[in-house]
Design a protein around this motif. Structure first.
Motif, mmCIF file in Angstrom:
data_model
loop_
_atom_site.group_PDB
_atom_site.id
_atom_site.type_symbol
_atom_site.label_atom_id
_atom_site.label_comp_id
_atom_site.label_asym_id
_atom_site.label_seq_id
_atom_site.Cartn_x
_atom_site.Cartn_y
_atom_site.Cartn_z
ATOM 1 N N ASP A 76 -96.918 68.263 94.213
ATOM 2 C CA ASP A 76 -98.093 67.431 94.464
ATOM 3 C C ASP A 76 -99.336 68.303 94.660
ATOM 4 O OD1 ASP A 76 -99.366 64.848 95.005
ATOM 5 O OD2 ASP A 76 -99.550 65.562 97.048
ATOM 6 N N LYS A 77 -99.167 69.410 95.397
ATOM 7 C CA LYS A 77 -100.283 70.333 95.602
ATOM 8 C C LYS A 77 -100.685 70.976 94.283
ATOM 9 C CE LYS A 77 -99.201 71.620 100.400
ATOM 10 N NZ LYS A 77 -98.786 72.740 101.292
ATOM 11 N N VAL A 83 -106.135 74.428 87.891
ATOM 12 C CA VAL A 83 -105.392 74.572 86.641
ATOM 13 C C VAL A 83 -104.508 73.350 86.407
ATOM 14 C CG1 VAL A 83 -103.449 75.828 87.700
ATOM 15 C CG2 VAL A 83 -103.939 76.124 85.255
ATOM 16 N N GLY A 84 -103.983 72.758 87.476
ATOM 17 C CA GLY A 84 -103.182 71.546 87.343
ATOM 18 C C GLY A 84 -103.996 70.397 86.784
ATOM 19 N N LYS A 85 -105.196 70.237 87.287
ATOM 20 C CA LYS A 85 -106.078 69.172 86.800
ATOM 21 C C LYS A 85 -106.477 69.406 85.351
ATOM 22 C CE LYS A 85 -108.044 68.042 91.342
ATOM 23 N NZ LYS A 85 -109.258 68.071 92.191
ATOM 24 N N GLN A 86 -106.660 70.676 84.970
ATOM 25 C CA GLN A 86 -107.015 70.991 83.587
ATOM 26 C C GLN A 86 -105.888 70.614 82.627
ATOM 27 O OE1 GLN A 86 -108.062 75.134 83.510
ATOM 28 N NE2 GLN A 86 -110.088 74.812 84.389
ATOM 29 N N ALA A 91 -103.690 67.052 78.574
ATOM 30 C CA ALA A 91 -102.548 66.247 78.135
ATOM 31 C C ALA A 91 -102.926 64.779 77.998
ATOM 32 C CB ALA A 91 -101.386 66.404 79.110
ATOM 33 N N SER A 92 -103.832 64.311 78.867
ATOM 34 C CA SER A 92 -104.212 62.901 78.842
ATOM 35 C C SER A 92 -104.912 62.521 77.542
ATOM 36 C CB SER A 92 -105.115 62.562 80.036
ATOM 37 O OG SER A 92 -106.398 63.161 79.904
ATOM 38 N N THR A 93 -105.531 63.498 76.868
ATOM 39 C CA THR A 93 -106.221 63.209 75.610
ATOM 40 C C THR A 93 -105.235 62.862 74.495
ATOM 41 O OG1 THR A 93 -106.251 65.534 74.893
ATOM 42 C CG2 THR A 93 -108.100 64.771 76.237
ATOM 43 N N ALA A 94 -103.967 63.231 74.697
ATOM 44 C CA ALA A 94 -102.948 62.943 73.690
ATOM 45 C C ALA A 94 -102.226 61.631 73.961
ATOM 46 C CB ALA A 94 -101.924 64.084 73.643
ATOM 47 N N ILE A 171 -99.571 77.992 85.601
ATOM 48 C CA ILE A 171 -99.207 76.864 86.449
ATOM 49 C C ILE A 171 -97.773 77.008 86.963
ATOM 50 C CG2 ILE A 171 -98.273 75.230 84.746
ATOM 51 C CD1 ILE A 171 -100.058 73.094 86.101
ATOM 52 N N ALA A 172 -96.891 77.637 86.156
ATOM 53 C CA ALA A 172 -95.522 77.889 86.608
ATOM 54 C C ALA A 172 -95.525 78.871 87.780
ATOM 55 C CB ALA A 172 -94.680 78.431 85.456
ATOM 56 N N LEU A 173 -96.341 79.916 87.662
ATOM 57 C CA LEU A 173 -96.431 80.901 88.725
ATOM 58 C C LEU A 173 -97.080 80.303 89.967
ATOM 59 C CD1 LEU A 173 -96.046 83.768 89.714
ATOM 60 C CD2 LEU A 173 -98.191 84.411 88.610
ATOM 61 N N GLN A 174 -98.091 79.469 89.780
ATOM 62 C CA GLN A 174 -98.768 78.836 90.910
ATOM 63 C C GLN A 174 -97.806 77.917 91.663
ATOM 64 O OE1 GLN A 174 -101.859 79.523 91.991
ATOM 65 N NE2 GLN A 174 -101.486 78.187 93.736
#
Length: 225
Positions: A76-77, A83-86, A91-94, A171-174
């Protein structure tokens, strides 16, 4: 989260419509689950798979087998970081929706899908998506995947650190940083995609820092952490 979207908790994707240029196929989500478990394709799914090469079919089947057991609080965080929001925004554009809730719907499907007993995967995500149909533009999704594999594989080009060069690597590392923050472990595993396949099967009190799909050169950065 569902109430905030004004969506019914019972609403979930029953069908996935795949678009690629002029090509369009609709596949029941139940057929995708059945294929992931039995490798037997329904007539609807087979009509889609017939357009794929043997290698692409194999990758599709392998992707369906990826099921991640994630820390919900850390997840959730993560999706609320920059970077999560990006990633969600891209992805939302697809995703084709009649309303303006693409990002919220993706966020909801990720969190609820991760809460399923099997963990977050393609099928659990689809079954948690808050709409009876999910329409996906594959060409746009491919651009996102391309960013994750942006490093060259040419033999004469030195390998790149995917953690620093790939949005999905970052994002995986974060996520790992957030999931391990302020916690103590009796044992930790550091590795690449091979180690990552073990998931959280090492027992309680342990943490797997293996990063799925990332090169071993990234271990240098993990050691620095």
């Amino acid at each position: 989260m569902h109430s905030g979207l004004g969506l019914l908790p019972s609403l979930a994707a029953e069908k996935v419509t795949v678009r690629y240029g002029l090509f369009e196929r609709s596949i029941p989500v139940a057929d995708i689950r059945s294929y992931s478990e039995t490798q037997k394709a329904s007539s609807d799914l087979k009509s889609f798979l017939d357009y794929l090469s043997t290698e692409e079919k194999q990758k599709f089947q392998e992707t369906l087998q990826v099921k991640m057991s994630l820390d919900i609080v850390a997840l959730d965080k993560l999706i609320n970081t920059g970077v999560g929001k990006q990633i969600l925004s891209f992805a939302s554009t697809a995703i084709a929706r009649r309303d303006q809730a693409s990002i919220q719907a993706l966020r909801s499907a990720i969190i609820i899908g991760a809460k399923s007993p099997e963990g977050l995967g393609v099928v659990s995500f689809l079954e948690a998506y808050p709409s009876n149909q999910l329409v996906v533009d594959v060409s746009k999704i491919s651009k996102l995947v391309g960013l994750a594999n942006s490093s060259s594989s040419a033999a004469d080009v030195p390998p790149k650190d995917n953690v620093s060069s790939s949005p999905l690597g970052k994002i995986a590392l974060q996520y790992q940083i957030l999931a391990a923050q302020d916690k103590q472990f009796s044992g930790c595993l550091f590795g690449d995609s091979v180690s990552a396949e073990l998931g959280n099967t090492l027992g309680s009190g342990t943490f797997n820092f293996g990063l799925n799909g990332l090169s071993t050169i990234s271990l240098q950065h993990l050691r620095q952490l």
